[in-house]
Design an enzyme around this catalytic site. Structure first.
Site, PDB file in Angstrom:
ATOM      1  N   LYS A  40       0.814  -1.308  -0.049  1.00 42.14           N
ATOM      2  CA  LYS A  40       0.153  -0.104   0.131  1.00 42.14           C
ATOM      3  C   LYS A  40       0.795   1.196  -0.044  1.00 42.14           C
ATOM      4  O   LYS A  40       0.619   2.185  -0.649  1.00 42.14           O
ATOM      5  CB  LYS A  40      -1.065  -0.100   1.191  1.00 42.14           C
ATOM      6  CG  LYS A  40      -2.184  -1.089   1.032  1.00 42.14           C
ATOM      7  CD  LYS A  40      -2.914  -1.068   2.255  1.00 42.14           C
ATOM      8  CE  LYS A  40      -2.370  -1.080   3.690  1.00 42.14           C
ATOM      9  NZ  LYS A  40      -3.496  -1.007   4.606  1.00 42.14           N
ATOM     10  N   ASP A  90      -0.383   5.452  10.296  1.00 43.84           N
ATOM     11  CA  ASP A  90      -1.166   4.357   9.820  1.00 43.84           C
ATOM     12  C   ASP A  90      -1.915   3.806  11.149  1.00 43.84           C
ATOM     13  O   ASP A  90      -2.267   2.655  11.078  1.00 43.84           O
ATOM     14  CB  ASP A  90      -0.154   3.298   9.230  1.00 43.84           C
ATOM     15  CG  ASP A  90      -0.754   2.183   8.491  1.00 43.84           C
ATOM     16  OD1 ASP A  90      -2.078   2.814   7.652  1.00 43.84           O
ATOM     17  OD2 ASP A  90      -0.669   1.131   8.319  1.00 43.84           O
ATOM     18  N   LYS A 118      -3.475   7.419   7.086  1.00 44.79           N
ATOM     19  CA  LYS A 118      -4.932   6.576   6.999  1.00 44.79           C
ATOM     20  C   LYS A 118      -6.242   7.141   7.601  1.00 44.79           C
ATOM     21  O   LYS A 118      -6.109   7.791   8.838  1.00 44.79           O
ATOM     22  CB  LYS A 118      -4.678   5.038   7.593  1.00 44.79           C
ATOM     23  CG  LYS A 118      -5.916   4.364   7.412  1.00 44.79           C
ATOM     24  CD  LYS A 118      -5.502   2.933   7.501  1.00 44.79           C
ATOM     25  CE  LYS A 118      -5.057   2.497   8.743  1.00 44.79           C
ATOM     26  NZ  LYS A 118      -4.673   1.078   8.958  1.00 44.79           N
TER      27      LYS A 118
END
Length: 694
Positions: free
Chosen positions: A113, A232, A272
């Site tokens: 990712k 994240d 995120k």
């Protein structure tokens, strides 16, 4: 195995078909870019966090519709549904193909990712490229794949870059952290601990202001300019799948506030987030649009298609705002309930043109997610449709090939890796497999079950997950280990927040400990156990040594703070050790080997003070043939240090040795087997006691 660096990939080598062009284009281009309007104004500082929470009708409607689609999955077993969606994931073969052809360091889904984010956007600022220096900060980073992915990207695309990094995450070595919110996989962290920062209290909790400031200062000390921050973080929403955004939003706020204080002008922020339905996310994105020249929302192809996860990629941090002026107001709600009870900005100051873009963005990613959920549901109901599965096989193969071609992914030499190839050979047991059982509906029903039904449920878990696992118990009566005559030990203290309770441990297979905790979480069960608890008898016949003294430490009373109990037991143990004569053998009962403090103490005793140490399957530790009283001086030093910090409510001695000493090799494996056996047997004993009483 070695790495080749010559260009060995071209698109022609990969199977390709125009038939899937549109689908490929959609999969690799799930993105939205905000268009900044010069009429948008930063709200006056005195108005921040002065308004109550608000809602936007169009966004509320999207949230309701998305939750309806997600609720169709409530009755599916999580294992069965995950298995089905894995097979249906168009990017499901990317990891496998990357491993075969590229074999990068510490490859995970997070690795792929991040690599997509790095290649799709120019995440290395031009200032860093010109100076050939990059300092990066990685928040909520465990297990560390963003870092190894960034290293791979830099080695291929910015070959002369001097790079320094710092990472933060919930500390897997701090036993007060909850395993459900913490990733305890430390395969990479263990080797790079000097580059990880767990804050002033050793918890790693970024939602504590003092921890955040310590991390900011440490990152800035690595170089004049921090040009990249990634975050994240997430919070376990398994029990609240319809409120993921509300649950995680306070963490995202802390990540962003920390990042804004760390970044230098021109820098990049990647974090995120999930949906964009709530005032908290709308406000943060409005703020970021003022602070960065470009704000993008992006869903990588290797992000699970059916979930809400997306990444905000904010480029070219502006220097037209003096952030120091805003720090007091940002601090006032940082990590507090006030953040959820107030709104950063009032709805009135958010321009209609920005709300329209938020609605566009939210609708686009909502549509993508619902489309995937519905397709997966249809495919589940049509499992016998061969053509459906044949197409998916083709798409998976094409997406994996396209991923490598599109991002020009090539191997790097082991010497260019952070750990120079060490992780490719390592084969550590994962003591915390991240899996959940049953459906959402079943998990909700558990809380409404009668005691007998709960007991049946817990017994079923014990049978299915624990009794069938041969890797988690000591089969022989006693497992022996000898002292190390060549060992030279240095005491190294780790300080941090005093442990109120042991919630997690690196020294046990986590599902066993979770079951143990779940049994004791029921007040009625705990009362039965505490009332009827019988102490296990020591089977001295199973030992090769004659027991000279037995130390039966008190059971932990749950009303006490754990750290007080632990240090009291340490003093009792030290006092008895000083009474031992050379050659005597001590039997330890109720010595808790879940915490680094106690494990490091036992390490000193077993490696230096006694000829051999036995881990008995009945739940005792035998310290055989005491060598020399002078060797106890290490424990005296620990005792003095514990006394020094006793009056400080915010500080305690958490560990006496570096984790690299205790968390590896034969000693570590024996401790894990001992705890697995002890707590598995405890669970069996508790459940039997409860069954007899109900």
């Amino acid at each position: 195995m070695f790495h080749k660096t010559e260009s060995m990939f071209s698109r022609q080598k990969f199977y390709r078909s125009d038939e899937f062009d549109d689908e490929l284009n959609d999969l690799f281009n799930k993105k939205y870019q905000f268009r900044f309007n010069s009429e948008w104004k930063m709200p006056a500082r005195e108005s921040w966090f002065s308004a109550p929470p608000w809602k936007v009708k169009a966004l509320e409607s999207l949230k309701t519709r998305l939750n309806f689609h997600k609720s169709q999955l409530n009755d599916f077993s999580i294992e069965e549904w995950s298995s089905h969606t894995r097979r249906r994931n168009p990017a499901g073969e990317v990891g496998w193909k990357v491993r075969c052809l590229i074999n990068p360091e510490f490859l995970t889904q997070a690795w792929t990712k991040f690599y997509e984010c790095a290649c799709t956007y120019s995440i290395v600022p031009k200032e860093a490229s010109a100076a050939k220096k990059l300092v990066s900060l990685h928040l909520c980073e465990a297990p560390g794949a963003f870092i190894t992915s960034l290293n791979h990207y830099l080695k291929l695309n910015h070959r002369d870059m001097q790079w320094s990094w710092l990472a933060n995450t919930l500390n897997p070595y701090y036993e007060g952290n909850s395993p459900s919110n913490m990733i305890s996989d430390d395969r990479f962290m263990y080797h790079t601990l000097d580059s990880w920062h767990f804050g002033v209290d050793s918890t790693g909790n970024l939602m504590d202001w003092e921890n955040s400031q310590a991390i900011v200062n440490k990152a800035k000390s690595l170089g004049k300019q921090v040009m990249l921050v990634t975050a994240d973080g997430s919070i376990d929403c398994l029990q609240k799948p319809d409120a993921q955004e509300e649950v995680t939003s306070p963490l995202h706020y802390c990540e962003i506030v920390t990042a804004l204080q760390t970044l230098s002008p021109g820098g990049t922020l990647i974090f995120k987030l999930f949906t964009m339905f709530e005032h908290s996310t709308v406000n943060l994105l409005y703020l970021l649009n003022h602070l960065f020249k470009e704000v993008n929302i992006y869903k990588p192809v290797t992000s699970r298609q059916g979930n809400s996860e997306v990444y905000a990629i904010c480029l070219r941090y502006k220097d037209n705002i003096n952030l120091d002026e805003y720090i007091p107001i940002l601090k006032s709600t940082y990590g507090t309930e006030l953040y959820s009870k107030t709104s950063l900005f009032s709805l009135e100051v958010i321009p209609e043109s920005f709300l329209k873009q938020i609605e566009e963005c939210a609708y686009y990613f909502y549509s993508v997610q619902c489309h995937v959920i519905n397709n997966n549901l249809q495919a589940y109901l049509m499992q016998n449709n061969i053509a459906l599965h044949r197409d998916m096989k083709k798409i998976r193969a094409i997406v994996a090939s396209e991923y490598i071609w599109k991002y020009d992914l090539k191997p790097i030499e082991y010497e260019q890796e952070i750990l120079k190839g060490a992780l490719h050979e390592e084969n550590k047991i994962n003591t915390n497999p991240r899996y959940h059982r049953g459906s959402y509906t079943e998990r909700q029903l558990y809380s409404k079950m009668s005691l007998k039904e709960k007991l049946k449920n817990l017994n079923a878990f014990l049978q299915a997950e624990l009794l069938s696992n041969p890797l988690i118990l000591i089969n022989e009566p006693i497992r022996w280990m000898s002292k190390d005559d060549t060992l030279k030990l240095n005491i190294v203290f780790t300080y941090g927040l005093p442990l109120q309770k042991v919630n997690s441990s690196k020294f046990i297979f986590v599902p066993i400990f979770k079951l143990y905790q779940q049994i004791l979480a029921e007040e009625e069960f705990k009362e039965i156990i505490l009332y009827k608890q019988s102490r296990g008898q020591v089977n001295v016949k199973d030992t090769d040594s004659e027991i000279s003294k037995v130390l039966l430490l008190p059971e932990y009373q749950y009303k006490d703070c754990y750290n007080v109990y632990e240090k009291s037991c340490f003093k009792t143990l030290l006092s008895l050790l000083k009474q031992l004569e050379k050659g005597e053998t001590l039997l330890l009962k109720n010595f808790n080997t879940l915490t680094h403090f106690n494990v490091s103490t036992l390490y000193i005793l077993s490696k230096l003070c006694f000829e051999k140490t036995g881990f008995a399957s009945c739940g005792s530790i035998i310290l055989s043939n005491f060598q020399d009283k002078s060797l106890l001086n290490h424990l005296d030093i620990i005792d003095i240090e514990c006394d020094k910090v006793r009056c400080d409510k915010s500080k305690d001695v958490l560990n006496n040795l570096p984790v690299q000493v205790t968390n590896d090799g034969e000693f570590f494996n024996n401790i894990v087997f001992y705890n697995n056996t002890f707590y598995r047997n405890k669970c069996m004993e508790y459940l039997f006691t409860i069954e007899q009483s109900l």
